[in-house]
Design a protein around this motif. Structure first.
Motif, PDB file in Angstrom:
ATOM      1  N   ARG A  61       0.850  -1.189   0.000  1.00 49.78           N
ATOM      2  CA  ARG A  61       0.000   0.000   0.000  1.00 49.78           C
ATOM      3  C   ARG A  61       0.880   1.231   0.000  1.00 49.78           C
ATOM      4  O   ARG A  61       2.049   1.193   0.362  1.00 49.78           O
ATOM      5  CB  ARG A  61      -0.890  -0.003   1.247  1.00 49.78           C
ATOM      6  N   SER A  62       0.265   2.386  -0.396  1.00 49.42           N
ATOM      7  CA  SER A  62       1.054   3.619  -0.499  1.00 49.42           C
ATOM      8  C   SER A  62       1.616   4.032   0.858  1.00 49.42           C
ATOM      9  O   SER A  62       2.633   4.713   0.933  1.00 49.42           O
ATOM     10  CB  SER A  62       0.185   4.727  -1.080  1.00 49.42           C
ATOM     11  N   ASP A  63       0.971   3.618   1.959  1.00 53.12           N
ATOM     12  CA  ASP A  63       1.496   3.984   3.278  1.00 53.12           C
ATOM     13  C   ASP A  63       2.602   3.047   3.754  1.00 53.12           C
ATOM     14  O   ASP A  63       2.996   3.090   4.918  1.00 53.12           O
ATOM     15  CB  ASP A  63       0.362   4.016   4.303  1.00 53.12           C
ATOM     16  N   GLY A  64       3.065   2.185   2.831  1.00 51.71           N
ATOM     17  CA  GLY A  64       4.189   1.315   3.185  1.00 51.71           C
ATOM     18  C   GLY A  64       3.775   0.006   3.824  1.00 51.71           C
ATOM     19  O   GLY A  64       4.622  -0.809   4.171  1.00 51.71           O
ATOM     20  N   VAL A  65       2.462  -0.165   3.990  1.00 57.27           N
ATOM     21  CA  VAL A  65       1.993  -1.408   4.600  1.00 57.27           C
ATOM     22  C   VAL A  65       1.961  -2.522   3.554  1.00 57.27           C
ATOM     23  O   VAL A  65       1.529  -2.315   2.422  1.00 57.27           O
ATOM     24  CB  VAL A  65       0.589  -1.213   5.220  1.00 57.27           C
ATOM     25  N   LEU A  66       2.444  -3.678   3.960  1.00 55.90           N
ATOM     26  CA  LEU A  66       2.387  -4.856   3.080  1.00 55.90           C
ATOM     27  C   LEU A  66       1.082  -5.592   3.362  1.00 55.90           C
ATOM     28  O   LEU A  66       0.780  -5.917   4.512  1.00 55.90           O
ATOM     29  CB  LEU A  66       3.578  -5.779   3.352  1.00 55.90           C
ATOM     30  N   ARG A  67       0.339  -5.829   2.289  1.00 53.61           N
ATOM     31  CA  ARG A  67      -0.955  -6.499   2.430  1.00 53.61           C
ATOM     32  C   ARG A  67      -0.851  -7.857   1.737  1.00 53.61           C
ATOM     33  O   ARG A  67      -0.737  -7.942   0.504  1.00 53.61           O
ATOM     34  CB  ARG A  67      -2.003  -5.615   1.776  1.00 53.61           C
ATOM     35  N   ILE A  68      -0.859  -8.873   2.540  1.00 55.85           N
ATOM     36  CA  ILE A  68      -0.654 -10.234   2.033  1.00 55.85           C
ATOM     37  C   ILE A  68      -2.006 -10.923   1.922  1.00 55.85           C
ATOM     38  O   ILE A  68      -2.730 -11.036   2.917  1.00 55.85           O
ATOM     39  CB  ILE A  68       0.242 -11.057   2.990  1.00 55.85           C
ATOM     40  N   GLY A  69      -2.354 -11.371   0.747  1.00 56.24           N
ATOM     41  CA  GLY A  69      -3.619 -12.073   0.576  1.00 56.24           C
ATOM     42  C   GLY A  69      -3.606 -13.396   1.340  1.00 56.24           C
ATOM     43  O   GLY A  69      -2.576 -14.081   1.411  1.00 56.24           O
ATOM     44  N   ALA A  70      -4.754 -13.746   1.898  1.00 58.65           N
ATOM     45  CA  ALA A  70      -4.828 -14.967   2.716  1.00 58.65           C
ATOM     46  C   ALA A  70      -4.514 -16.207   1.901  1.00 58.65           C
ATOM     47  O   ALA A  70      -4.067 -17.215   2.443  1.00 58.65           O
ATOM     48  CB  ALA A  70      -6.211 -15.101   3.334  1.00 58.65           C
ATOM     49  N   ALA A  71      -4.745 -16.133   0.593  1.00 55.03           N
ATOM     50  CA  ALA A  71      -4.504 -17.309  -0.246  1.00 55.03           C
ATOM     51  C   ALA A  71      -3.150 -17.241  -0.954  1.00 55.03           C
ATOM     52  O   ALA A  71      -2.838 -18.107  -1.772  1.00 55.03           O
ATOM     53  CB  ALA A  71      -5.626 -17.475  -1.269  1.00 55.03           C
ATOM     54  N   ALA A  72      -2.347 -16.211  -0.647  1.00 53.20           N
ATOM     55  CA  ALA A  72      -0.999 -16.158  -1.240  1.00 53.20           C
ATOM     56  C   ALA A  72      -0.244 -17.413  -0.826  1.00 53.20           C
ATOM     57  O   ALA A  72      -0.291 -17.820   0.335  1.00 53.20           O
ATOM     58  CB  ALA A  72      -0.273 -14.911  -0.773  1.00 53.20           C
TER      59      ALA A  72
END
Lengths: 331, 743
Positions: A61-72
């Motif tokens: 995300r633009s705020d530097g947060v990593l968003r990991i999908g549950a199914a990754a």
């Protein structure tokens, strides 16, 4: 036969509704659930396949947060260049678990929710409060070499087997969920898991049907050094006897921040804020590290076969803290 | 035309190695497995791949107690479950558990449904699918009248059976070891322990049974078909001629397939009852109790020396566990009998009777676990004398069998030490433990001697020289991954002068001539000799047809040359195959000569100074095991054996729950064997010295030899690395941790 309904919804809200039905279980990679079904330990009446929910992305995300999908898939998460650069301990933790084949199909949420490897839980016959509440625990005075020294009760001394969860816990991960009523939930990873108390059959704080959709990681403190060290009985494809995930930032020769999580010690990935607070402000020294280990282990209880974990985690923690704080090493 | 069998009994040593007459140049070469492409493309049908029309699936019902009586079995729910064809729990021929030491699997007495070990077969569910059978099996309710049993060897060490019935080697006492120990200036008296081990073959234990009239055909995963056929016939009350056993491909045996499991008999019973072919595959977790294991051992080693390190007396006295009434007693001291000098000798095997599953032959019975103790003790003693471990062993190297006084057939152990030391770089070893460091890792080197008794078994084979110019080799021998197909093709090709692609090899069918089977590392010597002897008869016939003596006949690439006459083999056939049978039998040379294969094992390990984790960095061994038939498959077997050595030393442990008698570590997630990351560079070399006294080929067994000493080389290296000596195997990090210095 254990017949079950199978559905493969295309969107998360349909999945969360389906998942709230009695006897429903989500399935992604199936690397643990299918084994448990074959053994008759898990007997879902409905399987809700979450592989079509578009939850496999790994996004910044633009705020530097990593968003990991549950199914990754575990393999994809470990190999992600951004993850490798900014959360190297996460990559390392994932790659130290299971085998390449399993990591290729195992999902992020599935990894978090995998069940214990306690052999008495797995054998389907021995008394086990996790499997059949009230029957007793066969491990407390049985073969308990892989079992917990912290956070356990006489009702259950099983450990949580994940490596990935240990790294995510040290990194302060937040679990994002979708509830059956359509609301979004946010749970600190530490709060996802419950300690066994006298209900070891209830392992998480997820509500019925609550679907993990993402795991979020905030950017780590700048300049912080990370480590994931796993101690095991063979070089690969073995669960952690003890593991340490750590992230430490130094300032002017002193520890400015420290986050430490442990695997193989407890019924859940283990984090003890007191240990971290004890280290903050300290200059690295064997005495300071010993004090941190003392603090971590003040309530530790060995039960025979697993008693070696007490000196083992002490030694491993000290070595990790040295690596995390040694002068001149690269951040 | 078919000739009378060429039968040789090894009452006399071979005048020359039979293979030496060949000029085809196949034997000894590195030849890829001829059936390799079938295996790598999934076209080799293992037992569980057998496809028979209308097959049903069986799931074995197993006991959930160790000792007691079955009061009642409620099968109503299982019988009415979807897809279930039959639930069989009261058949008169119902078997109980594995066959080690038993000729028949019939329950005795048959009318009492007694359980005498955990996980024992108590019946079978047959259904339209494996899943339906497994699921229905969970619906069977068993009511037990349970009794307290004995499950823990260490609790019963005072209550042992001396010279137990069915021991594989007798107790041997010469001189007075107690007196020598009391008077000798330097003595060692240490007890070493090893745990139960599972065979842990990769391929499932699976059987497909089908009846034709009153005969049964069994497709199964077995090592010894002749034995299996007899056991199956006895267990089913059938005449031998009514049983055909097929095992064309076997994915590893490790001893666990030397007997016949209850699932084989259950498949046959289930097939008879349902009128369908029935397939039964044990799950990995079921194998823990339904396949025999290697017994745990308590080994007291006593060695007395003079001041200079000469061994005056040696004792290897063991206590092993075995199920009550069963006869296989792990021959722990087998490899110690003739290994080192010493006038006083005491070798005994005693048994503790337990109510746990049956113990049997697993990977080098005797030597594998015996060498862990003996070779660790030798390392401990060498250090006591401040001697190099090789020098200490050489000082005690016997010139002849120190027990029987007979000559060794061949024994090139000293050459193995020397060549191994040179190749390994043994001179770079720092003899003081704990002084070599590589970062966080303490590095050490260790070595151990290896020995494995050499065996020969009666074996028959038929070879046919065919009109198409090729040859067919037939025997009921098995290939358990060892390369049998290939070496038999090489032997036939070498003898008959044919390229390897002109040889067809048919194995694993009891309709073919009975062989030794695979076990005890006797397969190549036994089955290979029979093939070579059959070829000898064909050669004699070819020579007769060319009017020359066999010695004058040179066979190469399908052409026979004698004096200055050449003829293609096809022309010599004169319109008909030449078929011949070869038979080899053990004889007097087995007693006249002390026969064993030998070797020297070397290991370099790292021990983590923080955690006690052990990682083997490299291994190397030099073996003396006679003539090498195939450089590739020989090396393959040798390094496989060495890897099992890593496994014995560091990983494997079948844990029995002391309260219930059940194995706890039932799957490969908990029962650790080495994975690729645990296996570093492993090198194996051979000193080729054909043994004329062993068999006509001059070969000796390889696979189990690789087991012997390999584990001790690893643990001796651990001691050299960190100064911690663990005498309770496996040497897991928790046992090392206590001896390490502060972080």
């Amino acid at each position: 036969m254990n017949l079950f309904e199978y559905s493969r919804p295309e969107d998360p809200s349909t999945a969360a509704k389906a998942g709230s039905a009695d006897g429903a279980s989500y399935i992604a990679g199936g690397t643990n659930l299918v084994d448990l079904m074959k053994l008759g330990i898990a007997r879902p009446t409905r399987l809700v396949d979450v592989n079509r929910l578009d939850l496999a992305k790994i996004e910044w995300r633009s705020d530097g947060v990593l968003r990991i999908g549950a199914a990754a898939r575990n393999s994809n998460l470990a190999a992600d260049p951004g993850v490798r650069a900014r959360f190297p301990m996460l990559s390392r933790a994932i790659l130290s678990g299971a085998s390449g084949q399993i990591r290729n199909v195992a999902s992020t949420a599935g990894n978090l929710l995998q069940r214990t490897r306690c052999p008495y839980f797995y054998d389907g016959v021995s008394p086990c409060n996790k499997r059949e509440p009230g029957k007793g625990c066969s491990a407390t005075d049985g073969f308990n070499r892989i079992h917990a020294i912290l956070g356990a009760t006489d009702a259950c001394i099983a450990t949580h087997p994940s490596d990935m969860a240990v790294a995510l816990l040290a990194l302060g991960a937040t679990v994002v969920t979708l509830k059956a009523d359509g609301q979004t939930g946010r749970i600190a990873l530490d709060d996802l898991y419950r300690l066994p108390g006298d209900t070891p059959n209830i392992e998480t704080n997820l509500k019925s049907g609550e679907l993990i959709t993402h795991v979020e990681l905030a950017a780590p403190p700048s300049g912080a050094r990370q480590i994931y060290r796993k101690v095991r009985d063979r070089a690969s494809f073995a669960f952690a006897l003890v593991s340490v995930g750590g992230i430490v930032a130094m300032e002017n020769g002193r520890i400015a921040s420290a986050a430490l999580a442990f695997g193989g010690l407890a019924p859940k990935p283990w984090r003890d804020p007191e240990v971290e607070q004890l280290l903050v402000g300290q200059a690295p020294s064997t005495e300071a590290f010993e004090a941190a280990a003392d603090c971590l282990l003040k309530d530790a209880k060995g039960r025979g076969d697993n008693s070696f974990k007490i000196p083992l985690v002490r030694r491993t923690l000290i070595a990790c803290l040295r690596d995390l704080t040694i002068d001149g090493a690269e951040a | 035309m078919t000739k009378t069998p060429n039968s040789v009994t090894m009452d006399e040593s071979a005048e020359r190695i039979i293979l030496d007459r060949g000029v085809q140049g196949l034997v000894g070469k590195s030849v890829a497995r001829i059936e390799g492409p079938l295996k790598t493309s999934g076209r080799a049908d293992y037992a569980n791949d057998t496809k028979l029309d209308g097959a049903a699936y069986g799931f074995v019902l197993t006991s959930e107690i160790s000792l007691g009586r079955i009061k009642a079995i409620d099968v109503a729910a299982a019988r009415s479950a979807a897809g279930v064809l039959a639930v069989i729990v009261d058949h008169p021929l119902l078997p109980s558990d594995g066959s080690a030491g038993n000729a028949s699997l019939k329950r005795v007495p048959r009318d009492l449904p007694e359980v005498d070990s955990y996980g024992q077969a108590i019946g079978i569910v047959v259904a339209e699918s494996f899943e339906a059978a497994r699921s229905a099996a969970r619906l069977v309710r068993v009511d037990y009248d349970e009794r307290e049993g004995r499950y823990d060897t260490t609790r019963h060490l005072e209550d042992v059976e001396h010279e137990p019935k069915g021991g594989l080697i007798p107790d041997i006492k010469r001189g007075d070891i107690d007196a020598v120990m009391a008077s000798a200036p330097v003595t060692l008296d240490i007890t070493y322990t090893t745990p139960h081990y599972f065979p842990a073959a990769m391929e499932p234990h699976a059987t497909v049974a089908t009846w034709t009239g009153d005969g049964v055909e069994i497709h199964s995963s077995l090592q010894l078909l002749k034995t299996a056929r007899a056991m199956i016939a006895a267990s089913l009350d059938l005449d031998l001629s009514k049983v055909r056993v097929l095992a064309p491909y076997v994915g590893g045996g490790f001893g666990g397939k030397t007997g016949t499991g209850p699932e084989v008999i259950l498949a046959a019973i289930a097939s008879k009852e349902t009128g369908r072919p029935v397939k039964v595959a044990l799950t990995r977790r079921q194998t823990a109790h339904l396949v025999h294991h290697r017994a745990d051992t308590h080994q007291r080693i006593r060695i007395a020396c003079d001041d200079e390190g000469h061994i005056l007396g040696i004792g290897h006295n063991s206590i092993v566990s075995q199920k009550a009434g069963r006869s296989f007693i792990e021959p722990v001291s087998l490899g110690t009998l003739a290994m080192y000098k010493g006038e006083a000798r005491s070798f005994t095997q005693s048994a503790v009777r337990l109510n746990i599953p049956v113990a049997g032959a697993v990977r080098a019975p005797g030597e594998a676990v015996g060498s862990l103790a003996l070779e660790t003790a030798m390392d401990e003693l060498a250090e006591r004398f401040g001697m190099d471990p090789i020098a200490f062993r050489k000082l005690n190297e016997p010139e002849k069998d120190p027990l029987r006084g007979s000559p060794f057939s061949t024994r090139r152990l000293v050459d193995c030490y020397d060549e191994g030391a040179r190749r390994f770089g043994w001179d770079r070893r720092n003899p003081t433990p704990g002084e070599v460091r590589d970062g966080e890792w303490l590095v050490g080197m260790g070595m151990a001697a290896a020995t494995r008794i050499n065996l020969l078994q009666e074996s028959h084979a038929r070879v046919s020289l065919r009109l198409d110019g090729g040859a067919l080799v037939e025997t009921d021998m098995t290939d358990i991954g060892t390369g049998t197909y290939t070496i038999l093709a090489q032997i036939a090709g070498e003898m008959l002068g044919l390229p390897i692609d002109r040889i067809e090899v048919r194995l694993g069918d009891t309709n073919l001539p009975p062989s030794s089977g695979s076990g005890g590392s006797f397969g190549a010597a036994s089955s290979g000799s029979s093939v070579a002897l059959a070829c000898e008869t064909i050669i004699a016939e070819l020579a007769r047809r060319m009017d020359v003596s066999p010695d004058q006949l040179v066979l190469k690439d399908g052409v026979a040359t004698a004096r200055n006459v050449q003829s293609s083999l096809v022309d010599l056939l004169d319109g008909d195959d030449i078929a011949a049978e070869g038979v080899i039998k053990p004889g007097k040379t087995a007693r006249a000569y002390s026969q064993a294969a030998h070797g020297a094992q070397f290991a370099e390990v790292g021990v983590n100074a923080v955690t006690g984790e052990v990682r083997v960095r490299r291994m190397l061994a030099v073996f003396d095991c006679g003539r090498i038939l195939n450089a590739r498959t020989a090396r393959n077997q040798a390094i496989g054996g060495m890897i099992w050595g890593i496994s014995y030393a560091l990983h494997e442990e079948a844990v029995v729950d002391k309260r219930t008698g059940a194995f706890v570590t039932r799957d490969l997630a908990e029962y650790h064997v080495p994975v690729s990351a645990d296996v570093p560079a492993v090198e194996a070399y051979f000193i080729e010295d054909p043994d004329r006294h062993a068999n006509p080929l001059g070969v000796k067994g390889i696979g189990e030899l690789g087991n012997a000493g390999a584990g001790a080389a690893v643990t001796n290296a651990i001691y050299n690395a960190c100064g911690v000596r663990v005498r309770d195997f496996p040497m897991t990090l928790d046992k090392i941790l206590a001896g390490l210095g502060p972080v």
